[in-house]
Scaffold this active site. Structure first.
Site, PDB file in Angstrom:
ATOM      1  N   GLU A  40       0.803  -1.237   0.000  1.00 14.93           N
ATOM      2  CA  GLU A  40       0.000   0.000   0.000  1.00 14.93           C
ATOM      3  C   GLU A  40       0.833   1.283   0.000  1.00 14.93           C
ATOM      4  OE1 GLU A  40      -2.194   1.291   3.310  1.00 14.93           O
ATOM      5  OE2 GLU A  40      -0.439   1.278   4.601  1.00 14.93           O
ATOM      6  N   ASN A  41       2.131   1.187   0.345  1.00 10.72           N
ATOM      7  CA  ASN A  41       2.985   2.384   0.384  1.00 10.72           C
ATOM      8  C   ASN A  41       4.079   2.359  -0.671  1.00 10.72           C
ATOM      9  OD1 ASN A  41       2.571   1.538   3.625  1.00 10.72           O
ATOM     10  ND2 ASN A  41       1.954   3.615   3.056  1.00 10.72           N
ATOM     11  N   HIS A  69      -4.212   2.857   1.824  1.00 14.15           N
ATOM     12  CA  HIS A  69      -3.656   3.737   0.782  1.00 14.15           C
ATOM     13  C   HIS A  69      -3.730   3.135  -0.624  1.00 14.15           C
ATOM     14  CE1 HIS A  69      -2.363   6.605   3.690  1.00 14.15           C
ATOM     15  NE2 HIS A  69      -1.558   5.750   4.300  1.00 14.15           N
TER      16      HIS A  69
HETATM   17 FE   LIG Z   1       1.407   1.154   5.434  1.00 17.53          FE
HETATM   18 FE   LIG Z   2      -1.982   1.517   6.068  1.00 16.13          FE
END
Ligand SMILES: [Fe+2]
Ligand SMILES: [Fe+2]
Length: 264
Positions: A40-41, A69
């Site tokens: 997600e990052n 995210h």
């Molecule tokens: Fe994260």
């Molecule tokens: Fe997260």
């Protein structure tokens, strides 16, 4: 025996590079059958793009999970729909692009069900109940032939993560927590056999506040105001967990993993 590696949230370019540089050696050394990560990052610290997803797959990751995210970049939506190696939290309300679980296969032919859920405490009240959704996920993965089952529970509160672990103990193979980017020291087999860790940590820059430039985050805490943060540099750390399963898909062990001391 089947050995699965799960990496904590891969953060920005520094995390992707770390995965690309260190994963092949780690997989060889530890005889890993399947390498997974939370993604997600991966793009600039927030979200996943087509390019960052491609890099992670090229690094040797065979399955990617998501979190709060994941949907930041709209371009990822078609890939979430089309690429069965990519999952996002299953408890987003419908309609939602992508899938909440998938079946992956090790080179030895073992079918691994990989699911993804997100917590509601301090995250989003719009999500469906992760506990009830977990029951559905587990049933669907087993029905689809999963011999080993693993769920990434992307959540903020340690209480919610521990509660879900108790709910699934004796039925699920492994529950790995993500989202806080801080590895917990509680990796263990629970009484019913579930391999569990509250949070596996982060694959990214440690001289940071959970990946972001520390001066910028400190400014926010002092000023009460927010700006777009930049990913931090320096002190890359690869964190995750190694999970072993027997032929019946029962967890044999879970070990937290941290590789550090690399130049950035
Ligand atoms: Fe994260
Ligand atoms: Fe997260």
């Amino acid at each position: 025996m089947t050995r699965i590696l799960f990496l904590g949230d891969v953060f920005a370019r520094i995390g992707r590079r770390l995965a690309a540089n260190r994963l092949p050696g780690l997989v060889g050394r530890e005889s890993v059958d399947l390498a997974l990560a939370n993604s997600e990052n991966a793009a600039g610290g927030l979200g996943l793009t087509l390019e960052s997803a491609r890099e992670l797959f090229e690094a040797g990751l065979q399955g990617l999970t998501g979190g709060n995210h994941t949907f930041r970049h709209k371009e990822i939506e078609p890939l979430l729909d089309s690429d069965a190696r990519l999952v996002r939290p299953a408890n987003y309300p419908a309609p939602c692009p992508g899938r909440g679980w998938t079946i992956l296969e090790t080179p030895g032919g073992v079918k691994v069900g990989l699911g993804n859920l997100m917590g509601r405490v301090y995250l989003s009240s719009a999500l469906e109940c992760p506990f009830r959704t977990a029951d559905r996920l587990l049933a669907e993965m087993k029905q689809a032939g999963a011999q080993i089952t693993i769920i990434d529970f992307h959540a903020e509160a340690t209480s919610e993560k521990n509660a879900l672990a108790w709910h699934l103990d004796g039925r699920l193979g492994a529950l790995v927590g993500t989202h806080t980017h801080v590895q917990t020291s509680d990796a263990r087999l629970m009484p019913g056999g579930l391999a569990f860790i509250t949070d596996v940590g982060m694959t990214g820059p440690r001289q940071s506040v959970i990946g972001m430039a520390r001066d910028e985050v400190l400014w926010s805490f002092f000023s009460g105001r927010h700006r777009v943060y930049q990913p931090a540099k320096g002190d890359p750390v690869l964190e995750g967990a190694l999970l072993d399963f027997d032929e019946q898909g029962r967890a044999l062990s879970i070990k937290a993993l941290r590789l550090e001391g690399f130049s950035s």
